[in-house]
Design an enzyme around this catalytic site. Structure first.
Site, PDB file in Angstrom:
ATOM      1  N   LYS A   1      -3.590   0.533  -0.182  1.00  0.00           N
ATOM      2  CA  LYS A   1      -4.933   1.121  -0.240  1.00  0.00           C
ATOM      3  C   LYS A   1      -5.353   1.529   1.162  1.00  0.00           C
ATOM      4  O   LYS A   1      -5.101   0.813   2.138  1.00  0.00           O
ATOM      5  CB  LYS A   1      -5.915   0.080  -0.799  1.00  0.00           C
ATOM      6  CG  LYS A   1      -7.391   0.436  -0.643  1.00  0.00           C
ATOM      7  CD  LYS A   1      -8.014  -0.202   0.601  1.00  0.00           C
ATOM      8  CE  LYS A   1      -9.433   0.260   0.836  1.00  0.00           C
ATOM      9  NZ  LYS A   1      -9.956  -0.146   2.162  1.00  0.00           N
ATOM     10  N   SER A   2      -6.001   2.677   1.279  1.00  0.00           N
ATOM     11  CA  SER A   2      -6.671   3.026   2.529  1.00  0.00           C
ATOM     12  C   SER A   2      -7.779   4.022   2.226  1.00  0.00           C
ATOM     13  O   SER A   2      -7.680   4.779   1.262  1.00  0.00           O
ATOM     14  CB  SER A   2      -5.698   3.628   3.548  1.00  0.00           C
ATOM     15  OG  SER A   2      -6.429   3.969   4.713  1.00  0.00           O
TER      16      SER A   2
ATOM     17  N   ILE B   1       1.485  -0.574  -3.735  1.00  0.00           N
ATOM     18  CA  ILE B   1       0.242   0.161  -4.028  1.00  0.00           C
ATOM     19  C   ILE B   1      -0.721   0.036  -2.847  1.00  0.00           C
ATOM     20  O   ILE B   1      -1.814  -0.531  -2.982  1.00  0.00           O
ATOM     21  CB  ILE B   1      -0.411  -0.354  -5.342  1.00  0.00           C
ATOM     22  CG1 ILE B   1      -0.344  -1.903  -5.438  1.00  0.00           C
ATOM     23  CG2 ILE B   1       0.216   0.281  -6.555  1.00  0.00           C
ATOM     24  CD1 ILE B   1      -1.102  -2.473  -6.646  1.00  0.00           C
TER      25      ILE B   1
ATOM     26  N   TYR C   1     -12.904  -3.219 -10.673  1.00  0.00           N
ATOM     27  CA  TYR C   1     -13.117  -2.479  -9.417  1.00  0.00           C
ATOM     28  C   TYR C   1     -14.356  -1.577  -9.475  1.00  0.00           C
ATOM     29  O   TYR C   1     -14.842  -1.122  -8.439  1.00  0.00           O
ATOM     30  CB  TYR C   1     -11.898  -1.622  -9.048  1.00  0.00           C
ATOM     31  CG  TYR C   1     -10.619  -2.392  -8.805  1.00  0.00           C
ATOM     32  CD1 TYR C   1     -10.598  -3.780  -8.757  1.00  0.00           C
ATOM     33  CD2 TYR C   1      -9.411  -1.731  -8.614  1.00  0.00           C
ATOM     34  CE1 TYR C   1      -9.416  -4.482  -8.542  1.00  0.00           C
ATOM     35  CE2 TYR C   1      -8.234  -2.429  -8.393  1.00  0.00           C
ATOM     36  CZ  TYR C   1      -8.238  -3.800  -8.374  1.00  0.00           C
ATOM     37  OH  TYR C   1      -7.064  -4.487  -8.163  1.00  0.00           O
TER      38      TYR C   1
ATOM     39  N   LEU D   1       0.044  -4.920   2.926  1.00  0.00           N
ATOM     40  CA  LEU D   1      -0.282  -4.656   4.336  1.00  0.00           C
ATOM     41  C   LEU D   1      -1.195  -5.752   4.867  1.00  0.00           C
ATOM     42  O   LEU D   1      -0.972  -6.306   5.940  1.00  0.00           O
ATOM     43  CB  LEU D   1      -0.940  -3.283   4.476  1.00  0.00           C
ATOM     44  CG  LEU D   1      -0.099  -2.112   3.976  1.00  0.00           C
ATOM     45  CD1 LEU D   1      -0.885  -0.809   4.075  1.00  0.00           C
ATOM     46  CD2 LEU D   1       1.202  -2.009   4.764  1.00  0.00           C
TER      47      LEU D   1
ATOM     48  N   SER E   1       0.382   8.612   5.773  1.00  0.00           N
ATOM     49  CA  SER E   1       1.556   7.965   6.370  1.00  0.00           C
ATOM     50  C   SER E   1       2.088   6.848   5.473  1.00  0.00           C
ATOM     51  O   SER E   1       3.299   6.611   5.418  1.00  0.00           O
ATOM     52  CB  SER E   1       1.276   7.499   7.806  1.00  0.00           C
ATOM     53  OG  SER E   1       0.829   6.186   7.831  1.00  0.00           O
TER      54      SER E   1
HETATM   55  N1  LIG Z   1      -3.987  -7.548  -9.356  1.00  0.00           N
HETATM   56  C1  LIG Z   1      -4.753  -8.106  -8.435  1.00  0.00           C
HETATM   57  O1  LIG Z   1      -5.276  -9.229  -8.598  1.00  0.00           O
HETATM   58  C2  LIG Z   1      -4.964  -7.372  -7.150  1.00  0.00           C
HETATM   59  C3  LIG Z   1      -5.535  -8.036  -6.051  1.00  0.00           C
HETATM   60  C4  LIG Z   1      -5.684  -7.326  -4.857  1.00  0.00           C
HETATM   61  C5  LIG Z   1      -5.273  -6.001  -4.786  1.00  0.00           C
HETATM   62  N2  LIG Z   1      -4.752  -5.365  -5.880  1.00  0.00           N
HETATM   63  C6  LIG Z   1      -4.353  -3.925  -5.842  1.00  0.00           C
HETATM   64  O2  LIG Z   1      -3.470  -3.745  -4.742  1.00  0.00           O
HETATM   65  C7  LIG Z   1      -3.983  -2.746  -3.876  1.00  0.00           C
HETATM   66  C8  LIG Z   1      -3.547  -3.025  -2.451  1.00  0.00           C
HETATM   67  O3  LIG Z   1      -3.991  -4.280  -2.008  1.00  0.00           O
HETATM   68  P1  LIG Z   1      -5.207  -4.448  -0.977  1.00  0.00           P
HETATM   69  O4  LIG Z   1      -6.162  -3.336  -1.124  1.00  0.00           O
HETATM   70  O5  LIG Z   1      -5.703  -5.844  -1.183  1.00  0.00           O
HETATM   71  O6  LIG Z   1      -4.506  -4.461   0.430  1.00  0.00           O
HETATM   72  P2  LIG Z   1      -3.453  -3.542   1.242  1.00  0.00           P
HETATM   73  O7  LIG Z   1      -3.220  -2.248   0.580  1.00  0.00           O
HETATM   74  O8  LIG Z   1      -2.316  -4.405   1.575  1.00  0.00           O
HETATM   75  O9  LIG Z   1      -4.237  -3.342   2.594  1.00  0.00           O
HETATM   76  C9  LIG Z   1      -5.393  -2.596   2.669  1.00  0.00           C
HETATM   77  C10 LIG Z   1      -5.970  -2.809   4.058  1.00  0.00           C
HETATM   78  O10 LIG Z   1      -5.029  -2.363   5.043  1.00  0.00           O
HETATM   79  C11 LIG Z   1      -5.600  -1.302   5.794  1.00  0.00           C
HETATM   80  N3  LIG Z   1      -4.543  -0.290   5.979  1.00  0.00           N
HETATM   81  C12 LIG Z   1      -4.098   0.608   5.068  1.00  0.00           C
HETATM   82  N4  LIG Z   1      -3.109   1.359   5.591  1.00  0.00           N
HETATM   83  C13 LIG Z   1      -2.926   0.928   6.866  1.00  0.00           C
HETATM   84  C14 LIG Z   1      -2.044   1.315   7.901  1.00  0.00           C
HETATM   85  N5  LIG Z   1      -1.164   2.314   7.719  1.00  0.00           N
HETATM   86  N6  LIG Z   1      -2.112   0.656   9.081  1.00  0.00           N
HETATM   87  C15 LIG Z   1      -3.000  -0.333   9.260  1.00  0.00           C
HETATM   88  N7  LIG Z   1      -3.867  -0.770   8.306  1.00  0.00           N
HETATM   89  C16 LIG Z   1      -3.825  -0.136   7.107  1.00  0.00           C
HETATM   90  C17 LIG Z   1      -6.761  -0.793   4.988  1.00  0.00           C
HETATM   91  O11 LIG Z   1      -7.805  -0.347   5.827  1.00  0.00           O
HETATM   92  P3  LIG Z   1      -8.471   1.118   5.656  1.00  0.00           P
HETATM   93  O12 LIG Z   1      -8.890   1.279   4.223  1.00  0.00           O
HETATM   94  O13 LIG Z   1      -9.627   0.996   6.615  1.00  0.00           O
HETATM   95  O14 LIG Z   1      -7.427   2.094   6.087  1.00  0.00           O
HETATM   96  C18 LIG Z   1      -7.230  -2.041   4.235  1.00  0.00           C
HETATM   97  O15 LIG Z   1      -8.073  -2.837   5.040  1.00  0.00           O
HETATM   98  C19 LIG Z   1      -5.495  -2.848  -4.118  1.00  0.00           C
HETATM   99  O16 LIG Z   1      -6.198  -1.754  -3.594  1.00  0.00           O
HETATM  100  C20 LIG Z   1      -5.524  -2.989  -5.612  1.00  0.00           C
HETATM  101  O17 LIG Z   1      -5.323  -1.723  -6.225  1.00  0.00           O
HETATM  102  C21 LIG Z   1      -4.579  -6.048  -7.049  1.00  0.00           C
END
Ligand SMILES: NC(=O)c1ccc[n+]([C@@H]2O[C@H](COP(=O)([O-])OP(=O)(O)OC[C@H]3O[C@@H](n4cnc5c(N)ncnc54)[C@H](OP(=O)(O)O)[C@@H]3O)[C@@H](O)[C@H]2O)c1
Length: 261
Positions: free
Chosen positions: A230-231, A228, A54, A191, A239
């Site tokens: 992310k935002s 976990i 990252y 999400l 929230s």
């Molecule tokens: N191990 C792996 O291979 C792997 C792969 C992917 C991810 N991960 C980990 O998992 C974490 C989470 O996954 P992710 O980042 O892919 O996706 P996520 O947390 O499911 O979704 C993040 C997205 O949703 C939006 N969001 C966040 N809160 C929201 C809400 N309350 N309402 C509407 N939209 C919202 C965010 O936009 P904004 O930021 O604009 O709010 C962002 O675009 C990552 O950050 C990482 O730490 C691990």
């Protein structure tokens, strides 16, 4: 399900407890990473998810130090890139230096090296744990069959498997396979992987007067899956952490389960 049951930390064994709600940091870089992580800690998160890949461990470490929260109260996960086979010790040393800590709480293999289990890399993670550099070790993007291979060769189960999980990806067989192996499922992209405008979801969210994202995250917790989210937006960071004080009943859980493909 009561908040106590749902929000209690997960017991990873060896006296390690992981908070079930963490803050995801993928794609957060530079000052956005620093500000978002610092804000998440102020909002109450005590579990942060990062990775060597990252490129934000320095900002995560600085945010922890500047937040005023004790390092000992924060659960830090980082991940070794699968291409770093043979360089595991140098990788964790760099993570610890960048994070500004002498140990992480959980160190994961980011995904299976060359699509194989890589018992060799796994042995190195166990060695790092024995050396006190990581309190617990686990994997990410592994299948139950690959986990079995690690257990067969090392006699040690990964404490956690971090895998994509969201409402459409709900699969009770995969969950049961992890439960049978005593491996905690930590869901990622929960999400992103869910249509937050789905009518069933918005209907249930409306009944509880909460955002659909909170229903998605609560649904994970009630299935015993760590989350976990992310935002980079403060109101969403706050929230997404507000997952107590409402509960999905059995009928609501079943309606959401039925949205899986
Ligand atoms: N191990 C792996 O291979 C792997 C792969 C992917 C991810 N991960 C980990 O998992 C974490 C989470 O996954 P992710 O980042 O892919 O996706 P996520 O947390 O499911 O979704 C993040 C997205 O949703 C939006 N969001 C966040 N809160 C929201 C809400 N309350 N309402 C509407 N939209 C919202 C965010 O936009 P904004 O930021 O604009 O709010 C962002 O675009 C990552 O950050 C990482 O730490 C691990």
């Amino acid at each position: 399900m009561s908040d106590d049951q749902v929000l209690a930390g997960a017991d990873l064994g060896r006296g390690v407890t992981m908070p079930m709600v963490g803050f995801g940091t993928w794609r957060l870089r530079g000052s956005t990473a620093y500000e978002s992580v610092k804000y998440a800690l102020q909002a109450g998160y005590r579990h942060l998810d990062t990775a060597t890949m990252y490129g934000n461990e320095t900002e995560v470490g600085r945010a922890i130090r500047d937040s005023g929260v004790d390092r000992a109260d924060v659960f830090i996960t980082t991940k070794v890139p699968p291409g770093n086979v043979g360089r595991e010790r140098a990788t964790i040393d760099a993570s610890l230096r960048d994070l500004g800590t002498d140990h992480v709480d959980l160190w994961l293999i980011h995904w299976p090296p060359r699509r194989g289990a890589s018992p060799r890399m796994w042995e190195q993670l166990i060695e790092a744990r024995e050396a006190g550099l990581a309190r617990a070790v686990g994997v990410s993007n592994y299948s139950p069959a690959l986990i079995d291979e690690l257990v067969r060769t090392s006699g040690e189960r990964p404490a956690v498997n971090q895998i994509p999980w969201s409402i459409p990806q709900y699969d009770p067989d995969v969950l049961a396979a992890h439960r049978d192996r005593d491996v905690l499922v930590e869901g990622y992209s929960s999400l992103k992987g869910t249509n937050l405008r789905d009518r069933t979801l918005t209907d249930i969210a409306g009944r509880h007067a909460v955002e659909p994202a909170r229903v998605v995250l609560r649904w994970h917790l009630q299935h015993g899956i760590a989350v976990i989210p992310k935002s980079s937006h403060r109101e969403r960071i706050t929230s997404n952490f507000a997952l107590s004080g409402f509960s999905l009943d059995q009928a609501e859980m079943a309606r959401l389960d039925a949205l899986s493909h």
